[in-house]
Structure formats: structure tokens, C-alpha cells
Enzyme design. Structure first.
Site, PDB file in Angstrom:
ATOM      1  N   CYS A  15      -6.073 -25.116 -17.997  1.00  0.00           N
ATOM      2  CA  CYS A  15      -6.420 -26.526 -18.153  1.00  0.00           C
ATOM      3  C   CYS A  15      -6.411 -26.919 -19.619  1.00  0.00           C
ATOM      4  O   CYS A  15      -6.268 -26.068 -20.503  1.00  0.00           O
ATOM      5  CB  CYS A  15      -7.797 -26.806 -17.553  1.00  0.00           C
ATOM      6  SG  CYS A  15      -9.074 -25.906 -18.419  1.00  0.00           S
ATOM      7  N   CYS A  18      -8.686 -25.155 -22.061  1.00  0.00           N
ATOM      8  CA  CYS A  18      -8.248 -23.831 -22.544  1.00  0.00           C
ATOM      9  C   CYS A  18      -7.561 -24.003 -23.902  1.00  0.00           C
ATOM     10  O   CYS A  18      -7.733 -23.196 -24.812  1.00  0.00           O
ATOM     11  CB  CYS A  18      -7.256 -23.188 -21.582  1.00  0.00           C
ATOM     12  SG  CYS A  18      -7.901 -22.992 -19.934  1.00  0.00           S
ATOM     13  N   ASP A 431     -30.112  14.868 -32.441  1.00  0.00           N
ATOM     14  CA  ASP A 431     -31.152  13.869 -32.556  1.00  0.00           C
ATOM     15  C   ASP A 431     -31.918  13.949 -31.233  1.00  0.00           C
ATOM     16  O   ASP A 431     -31.306  14.051 -30.175  1.00  0.00           O
ATOM     17  CB  ASP A 431     -30.503  12.497 -32.728  1.00  0.00           C
ATOM     18  CG  ASP A 431     -31.522  11.412 -32.885  1.00  0.00           C
ATOM     19  OD1 ASP A 431     -32.508  11.665 -33.587  1.00  0.00           O
ATOM     20  OD2 ASP A 431     -31.339  10.330 -32.292  1.00  0.00           O
ATOM     21  N   ASP A 630     -27.090   9.238 -30.669  1.00  0.00           N
ATOM     22  CA  ASP A 630     -26.631   8.153 -29.805  1.00  0.00           C
ATOM     23  C   ASP A 630     -25.716   7.200 -30.562  1.00  0.00           C
ATOM     24  O   ASP A 630     -25.133   6.301 -29.983  1.00  0.00           O
ATOM     25  CB  ASP A 630     -27.811   7.411 -29.166  1.00  0.00           C
ATOM     26  CG  ASP A 630     -28.732   6.792 -30.207  1.00  0.00           C
ATOM     27  OD1 ASP A 630     -28.354   6.770 -31.386  1.00  0.00           O
ATOM     28  OD2 ASP A 630     -29.835   6.348 -29.833  1.00  0.00           O
ATOM     29  N   ASP A 634     -28.229   6.499 -35.985  1.00  0.00           N
ATOM     30  CA  ASP A 634     -27.914   7.675 -36.790  1.00  0.00           C
ATOM     31  C   ASP A 634     -26.460   7.674 -37.256  1.00  0.00           C
ATOM     32  O   ASP A 634     -25.899   8.712 -37.569  1.00  0.00           O
ATOM     33  CB  ASP A 634     -28.264   8.975 -36.039  1.00  0.00           C
ATOM     34  CG  ASP A 634     -27.895   8.901 -34.576  1.00  0.00           C
ATOM     35  OD1 ASP A 634     -26.991   8.106 -34.265  1.00  0.00           O
ATOM     36  OD2 ASP A 634     -28.491   9.630 -33.774  1.00  0.00           O
TER      37      ASP A 634
END
Lengths: 742, 119
Positions: A15, A18, A431, A630, A634
Site C-alpha cells: 500500500c 509502505c 561465569d 552469557d 561479561d
């Protein structure tokens, strides 16, 4: 500035809005000067500063708002690649069969031992010439074309060697066929060698066919990953459900997934629950239970339930797309071990040509009679036996299979250099939170040191913690919620970094935090010391609640150890790797948890910013250190480690900072990643040893060094068989990695 | 030593010297690239050695015209890039090098080579 203009198709537009969305997103990119999106043609034209703007930037600006930019024709399609390769394989197969059948007939009519069984007409050199010619120039056309093209560039490759070798044998045989008298006059039996030229071509084509087929399998992993992608999504827009192509899914779309369906893109469940098989992406075989609020990964398989989820990542931002990109990048990288092969391969072919010329001269001058024949045959053998392909294929094929195997099991290795280092790791620092443990602490004990009830203690602590952002706060608030305790209003809230929190509830001043907070506020904790020690020795983190200047209660919180932790750590220790735990917890708690897991070396009370320094201290001991975390808080330590391993996240930060990303949360994957690296490096070493050894030993043999001692010479036909098999064996050895069980 | 042996010896020495000169002593021309360059893949890479600027985006368009399977892949391993080159199609590799130096690129079997010099 370098102004450039580019027009490219955009997929997913439907449309006029967009157009505005895409234009706005593109104009926000620094360096894009102007842009115009046309809905009718579904194309965008962008004027931009080429020194600042890359295709990737344009593509991501478009994909960020939910569309797809098809920039350049380079967007490669795996299907197209496979199709082309299949065509090549069929062509090779046809030429191989043709050469081997005709070559076999010539061999029957000319090979000593076989010749007596052949009908008379097959012994006719003119017939052999007629049979050999199409093999030489039709089946062997590729060799000529490649040679001529590379000679124009003053470069030489394996085709050059095959072309020179077989042409020599063919021309010699032709001369013998058409002018046998000349050869008789110089004392040479006028025997043609059409069998040699044709069988060499046939066998080398056969080798190439096997090699191409095997090579196709080395990129199986990427093909499999690409194939995981769902084709459509059932999107709910304006209350209506419709199946649309996955390219048209926008961020924020609500998607319905029914039992047995593939999840199209990444997102968060908004309604319903289900069990999801994520093994294709994470390597974890047990289905994962997901409820409202949980993240789902695109390309994974919904098992039993039905749910609706909100798309959060589409196109190249999805986890699957990132995995594919990472594996592709890794497969395009170079292992340091390859450098020697690189140097040798750039000189190899010219050196072999020089050796072949020298072979001819030596045999002609010093060889037995008929020296011309010996000189010619040994020169051909030298040219044919040399196999630069095996050296070129030794490292990349193993890297392709190794990194692909990893990806299938949720182990993403960033580049080939990491494979080499990972195999040398002798210390791994974990960790604690979220890696060794589940990262979801729960309240385990409430100990009153006054006349307060457990519910009252929890009400006061949770009321305070509701205002805090500390990771442990959530566990206390959740516990209060679980027990349906209504929270009180808090006044004068204050967070005291590294100590705890302070606030007023029911007009009483409360302090809630660690030992340091109590010491600062001069609150006596001696009466509770035994309880505190006991809880800490059990690996629990103890928080203290004081009302005014009196200690009123202790709340112990504990993070549960992952099921796979003990076994994972034990496996690493069995491999001779020292395992270290790093945590911000106090020493006693940390030692207790480490003891439960079986870790002896503990670095406790380390603040997030201190992890990197601790890691460097261990590196200073001369250790090769891997850090497993993770990847969120870290990242500096992961980057500083010899190998940074991010676990179970798949976040952009982690993948960037980590050398190896483990998509699943199973701790055994750490040992698997290291084992896979070792195994891949071993395959590379065996391949290189074989490829180098083959050439170093067989080239001199082909030149005839064994002749003076044992009267042993290598036949050119055997040389072509050896040469064909050497590169096949290298690729096959790499493919054996696929069978390795992680 | 007979005349034919002398001739063969002299020809061999000339042949070896020629091979050495032809393949190993070729003059390596370097092409300066500012924004983008088309590299034709036909019996090698033309141009083979290119000079590109540090810190700026340079587009290298590989156009394979040679059906030799050896050339069907181009590997720029220092830039972590391996591309399949479909015949007669353009495949663009975008580089934004952050370091100066010489970086080799090569075909899938490491037999055809080129150099990217970052200045």
C-alpha cells in the site's frame, strides 16, 4: 563524498503507506541523500554517499521496517548453486564414462598381457587414434580451455599439468602411428601410447567427479539450515487470519501457530502455550515448554499446543539468518595452519613443470635405451602425479564440515582461527549465574530473628525490592506474589550500590541488603551469625532485613544448578582442562556452590567490571584460557579470553563478542565444542600430511629416483589413478567428520 | 656427448628458465580502485592485484566467464568471505578494510591467486 545511485526491487509492499515507511527508514540512514520508492514498480531508487553507505546498510534499513530489498543479482540462491553443480556433475559423469569405455577398449588392444586376448582390429594404431581423439579434445576440452585461459594470465594450475602430460603422450602416439619408420630408424619400437593419454583423462575425470560429489556434501550444513526456513506464516491482521509468504511478515505482526507447524520468524508468545522442538537450531533434543511471554525461534517446530505470538525479528535479523551468516563467514575464513599450504601452492605447478623438463633431460642423457621413450614417459608421469588440488582442499573442506557439524548441534564457531586455538585451551573460566546455574534465583529460606512472621518479613522485603532493579529483587517479589501477599507503599526509597536498599514502610525505616550494609549502619548481626554461616555454606546468598537498628530477619536466595552442569564440568576435567568459577557472590557461598558442582578453583566477589582483570591474571600464568558466559554483562571478558564462549543467548552482543556461541544451554556443549575443534584440527593435519607427503614422496618416484636402485618406474596410468584418488581421499577424510558424534 | 643430447640439455635449461620467468617472474600490475571494480574471472583474475583505500567501502564485482570448476568459488579469507560465482553473473563483495596491508584472495582450490592491497 562519492555520490552514487542505485535502483533495486523491494518485496513485501502492498500500500501507499509502505512507500512512506520505507522512504522514511532509508532517509534516516546516514549517507543516504535521497530516495524514492515506487509502489507500481515495487522498486526503490536511492542516491547515496558510497563512502558511507553499504548494501548491507540499505538492506537492513528496508528489513527493519519489515520489507526486503533485493540488491544486486548477487543474492545467491542455494537452489541455483545446487542446480548448476548438479549439471556439472552430470556433464562430468558423461565424459568420464565415455573416456573410460573408449580408453578401456584402447587399453585392451595395447596393454602388454591384455593385448593377446584382444581382437586384431583393436590393435590397429589408426583405430586407436580415432578412438583417442574425441577423448583428448572433447572429454579433455575442459583441461585445454582452463590451460589456455590461465596461460594468458601467466598462471598455471592442475589442468596445465594434465594438458601438457596427455598432449605429450597423444602427440608422441600420433607421430608413431603416422611415421613409424622414423622411430624404427632410431631404434625405438613404434608403439603408440593412446591408452596412456585416454586412461589418464578418464581417471582424472573420474577423480573430479567423485571430488565434486563429495565437495557438494561439505556444504550440506548451510543447505540444511537454509532449508529450515518456513515458507509461509498465518498472520492475524485486523482480526482476519491469512497465510502469507514469510517475506511479507512485518515486525509486530501477530502470528498463529498450530500443532505440527513450523514457527515462521522469531517472536514472543502472547497467547497460548506449547511444547517446541528447537533441536534444529539449538541441537537440544528435548522439546522446550513455552508459555506466554517466552521467546520462540523461527524455523523451530511446534509440537502439541497452539499459540499466537508477536513477530519481533524478521528477515536477516532472525536467529536462523544470523546462524547462517555466521557459519558462512566461518567457512570463508582461514586457519593459520593453512599459510604454509598457501605459499607452496602458489609455486607448486611451475616447479612441477620445471622438474618434468629436468626429468626429460636426465632420462634422455643418462637413461637406458630407448632413452627418448623413457624420457617422454617419465616426464608425463611426473606431470600427472603432481596433485596441487589435495593441498588446496585439505584445510577448507575440513573447516566446512567441522563448522557445519557444529552449527547442526548448536555450536557456532566464528572463524577457523578459533578452531585452532580452541583445541589448545587448558583452562576454562565459567561465569556462575546463567551459565553454571539457571540464572533464575528463588527464595529458599526465611529466618526470623525477631517476632515477625514469615509473611510479614516477605511483605516488607518485597515491598522494598519492588522498587529495586537488582537481579535478586525479582526472586523476592515473585515469592510474595506466589503467596498472594499484598505489598505496602514505600517512602524515601534509596538504593545503596553494592550494599542494598533503604526505605520507609508503615512509618518504620527498613534496611535490606548484605553484611556490608549492616556494618555501615552499625546493626548488630552477631546473634544471627550461625544461621548466616549455615545458609552461606549451603551455597545460598543471604540478605538481611533490619527495622530501625535491629536485625529482624534473614532471607536466603539460591540459584539452582543446571542439570547438565556437573556432567559438563566433569567431562572438561577428564579432558585435562582446569575449570574455574567466577562470581560476584561472597566467598563462602561461592565455595559452597563450586563444591556442589565439583569445581576447585573459585574467584569470588568479583564485580562484572573486574572479570576481565581476573581472566588476564590467569592468562599471565601462561594458560590458554576460555571464558564461558552469557555474553551480556561479561562481553569484555569474553573478548579478552583466548576463546570467548557465549552460552544460550544468541543475542547480537554475544555473537559479536564471542568466538564460539552455544545456542543451547546444555553445559556439555562446551566440551563438545572443544572436542569438535580438536577433531577438525586433527583432520586438517592428517589432510595436509597426506597431501604434502603424497607429493613429496611420489613426485621423485615418478621422476624415476627408484630406477637406479630397484629398476622401479611408475606407469603414467597408475600415476593418474593415484592423483585422482589423492584429492578424493582428502575430501572423504574431511567428510568423515560428519560421522563424529558430539 | 652426442649432438642430440647436447641439444636436449640446452633446450631443457632454456625450458626451465622460460618456465621460471613466465610463471614466477611476471610483472604484477596493481590497479588502483576508488569505489568499485569489476574483476573478470577467466583463467585467473583480471585485474589480479588491486589497491583499495582503508576505511572506505569498496565494491568488488566478480564476473566469472570461465566454466572451470576450480574458479567457481572465490575466497577472501582475511575478510571472512567465500562466494559462489555463478557463470556470467556479477557477484559483489563489499569491503571496508580497517587495516592496511596485503591480503591474498584465491579460488576454491587455492590455485588462482590475487591480491588486495589496502593503503
Amino acid at each position: 563524498m562519492n555520490e552514487s545511485k542505485k535502483t533495486f526491487p523491494i518485496k513485501g509492499m502492498h500500500c501507499a503507506s509502505c512507500v512512506r515507511i520505507i522512504e522514511r527508514s532509508l532517509k534516516n540512514v546516514d549517507g543516504i541523500l535521497d530516495c524514492n520508492v515506487n509502489l507500481a514498480t515495487e522498486k526503490a531508487t536511492v542516491t547515496y554517499d558510497a563512502t558511507k553507505v553499504t548494501n548491507d546498510l540499505i538492506a537492513s534499513a528496508v528489513s527493519n521496517v519489515g520489507y526486503k530489498a533485493l540488491i544486486d543479482e548477487e543474492i545467491k540462491s542455494q537452489d541455483e548453486e545446487s542446480h548448476e553443480k548438479q549439471k556439472e556433475l552430470n556433464d562430468l559423469k558423461q565424459k568420464t564414462i565415455f573416456s573410460l569405455i573408449l580408453g578401456g577398449i584402447i587399453l585392451w588392444g595395447s596393454f602388454p598381457g591384455l593385448i593377446n586376448t584382444a581382437p586384431g582390429f583393436l590393435k590397429n594404431p589408426f583405430l586407436q587414434f580415432l578412438l583417442a581423439t574425441p577423448i583428448q579434445f572433447w572429454a579433455g576440452f575442459e583441461f585445454y580451455r582452463a590451460t589456455i585461459n590461465s596461460i594468458k594470465h601467466r598462471t598455471a594450475n592442475m589442468d596445465t599439468l594434465v594438458t601438457i602430460g596427455t598432449t605429450l603422450a597423444y602427440l608422441y602416439s600420433m607421430a608413431v602411428t603416422f611415421s613409424p619408420q622414423i622411430f624404427k630408424n632410431i631404434g625405438i619400437d613404434p608403439m603408440p601410447f593412446f591408452d596412456t593419454s585416454t586412461i589418464i583423462i578418464g581417471l582424472i575425470l573420474l577423480g573430479r567427479f567423485f571430488e565434486a560429489r563429495a565437495k557438494l556434501q561439505t556444504s550440506d550444513a548451510i543447505r540444511k539450515l537454509v532449508g529450515l526456513q518456513a515458507k509461509t506464516a498465518r498472520v492475524i491482521r485486523n482480526g482476519k487470519e491469512a497465510d502469507i509468504p514469510i517475506q511479507e511478515v512485518l515486525v509486530g505482526d501477530l502470528i498463529r501457530v498450530r500443532p505440527g507447524e513450523k514457527i515462521p520468524v522469531d517472536g514472543t508468545i502472547t497467547e497460548g502455550e506449547s511444547s517446541i522442538d528447537e533441536s534444529m537450531v539449538t541441537g537440544e533434543s528435548i522439546p522446550v515448554e513455552k508459555i506466554k511471554g517466552d521467546i520462540v525461534i523461527g524455523a523451530t517446530m511446534n509440537k502439541s499446543g497452539s499459540f499466537i505470538y508477536k513477530a519481533t525479528k524478521i528477515g536477516k535479523d532472525t536467529m536462523l539468518a544470523q546462524i547462517i551468516k555466521l557459519v558462512e563467514n566461518a567457512q570463508g575464513s582461514k586457519a593459520p595452519i593453512q599459510r604454509l599450504a598457501d605459499i607452496i601452492s602458489s609455486y607448486f605447478v611451475p616447479i612441477v613443470i620445471m622438474l618434468a623438463i629436468a626429468t626429460f633431460a636426465i632420462w634422455y642423457n643418462f637413461g637406458p635405451s630407448p632413452s627418448l621413450l623413457f624420457a617422454m614417459l617419465n616426464m608425463v608421469t611426473t606431470l600427472i602425479i603432481a596433485c596441487p588440488c589435495a593441498m588446496g582442499l585439505a584445510t577448507p573442506t575440513a573447516i566446512m564440515v567441522g563448522t557445519g557439524k557444529g552449527a547442526e548441534n548448536g555450536i557456532l564457531i566464528k572463524d577457523a582461527e578459533n578452531l585452532e586455538i580452541a583445541g589448545k585451551i587448558n583452562t576454562i573460566i565459567f561465569d556462575k549465574t546463567g551459565t553454571l546455574t539457571n540464572g533464575k534465583p528463588i527464595v529458599t529460606d526465611i529466618v526470623a530473628t525477631s517476632n515477625l512472621t514469615d509473611a510479614e518479613i516477605l511483605r516488607l522485603a518485597a515491598s522494598l525490592e519492588k522498587n529495586s532493579e537488582h537481579p535478586l529483587a525479582e526472586s523476592i517479589v515473585k515469592e510474595a506474589e506466589n503467596k498472594n501477599i499484598a505489598l505496602a507503599k514505600v517512602g524515601n526509597f534509596q538504593a545503596i550500590a553494592g550494599h542494598g536498599i533503604k526505605g520507609t514502610v508503615d512509618e518504620k525505616t527498613l534496611y535490606f541488603g548484605n553484611r556490608k550494609l549492616m556494618e555501615t549502619k552499625k546493626i548488630n548481626i552477631l546473634n544471627a551469625q550461625n544461621s548466616i554461616n549455615k545458609l552461606e555454606n549451603e551455597g545460598k546468598t543471604v540478605m538481611m532485613l533490619a527495622i530501625g537498628d535491629t536485625l529482624s530477619a534473614l532471607i536466603a536466595v539460591s540459584d539452582t544448578i543446571k542439570e547438565s552442569t556437573k556432567e559438563g564440568v566433569k567431562n572438561l576435567q577428564k579432558m585435562g582442562i582446569e575449570v574455574v568459577m567466577i562470581t560476584g557472590d561472597n566467598k563462602r557461598t561461592a565455595i559452597a556452590i563450586a563444591g556442589q558442582i565439583g569445581i576447585k578453583r573459585v574467584l569470588a566477589e568479583v564485580l562484572p567490571e573486574g572479570k576481565e582483570a581476573e581472566l588476564r591474571k590467569i592468562q599471565g600464568e601462561g594458560k590458554k584460557v576460555a571464558m564461558v558466559g552469557d555474553g551480556i554483562n561479561d562481553a569484555p571478558a569474553l573478548a579478552a579470553a583466548d576463546i570467548g564462549i557465549a552460552m544460550g543467548t544468541g543475542t547480537d552482543v554475544a555473537i559479536e563478542a564471542a568466538d564460539i556461541t552455544l545456542v543451547n544451554k546444555n553445559l556439555n556443549s562446551v566440551a563438545s565444542a572443544i572436542n569438535l575443534s580438536k577433531k577438525t584440527m586433527r583432520t586438517i593435519r592428517v589432510n595436509l600430511f597426506w597431501a604434502f607427503g603424497y607429493n613429496i614422496i611420489l613426485i621423485p618416484v615418478a621422476m624415476g629416483v627408484l630406477y637406479p636402485f630397484f629398476h622401479l618406474l611408475l606407469s603414467p596410468v597408475l600415476a593418474s589413478a593415484a592423483m585422482a584418488m589423492s584429492s578424493v581421499s582428502v575430501v572423504t577424510n574431511s567428510l568423515l567428520l560428519k560421522r563424529y558424534k558430539l | 656427448m652426442t649432438l642430440d643430447k647436447i641439444l636436449v640439455s640446452i633446450s631443457s635449461v632454456i625450458g626451465i628458465a622460460f618456465t621460471y620467468w613466465f610463471f614466477l617472474l611476471k610483472n604484477e600490475k596493481e590497479t588502483i580502485v576508488s569505489n568499485s571494480i569489476d574483476i573478470v574471472v577467466l583463467g585467473g583474475y583480471s585485474p589480479q592485484n588491486i589497491i583499495i583505500p582503508k576505511g572506505k567501502v569498496t565494491k568488488i564485482n566478480f564476473i566469472r566467464k570461465d566454466p572451470t570448476t576450480c574458479l567457481e568459488e572465490v575466497i577472501l579469507d582475511d575478510f571472512h568471505s567465500k562466494k559462489y560465482l555463478p557463470l556470467n553473473k556479477t557477484v559483489t563483495v563489499e569491503l571496508k578494510p580497517q587495516e592496511t596491508g596485503e591480503f591474498a584472495y584465491h579460488c576454491g582450490m587455492n590455485m588462482y591467486h590475487g591480491k588486495i592491497i589496502v593503503k
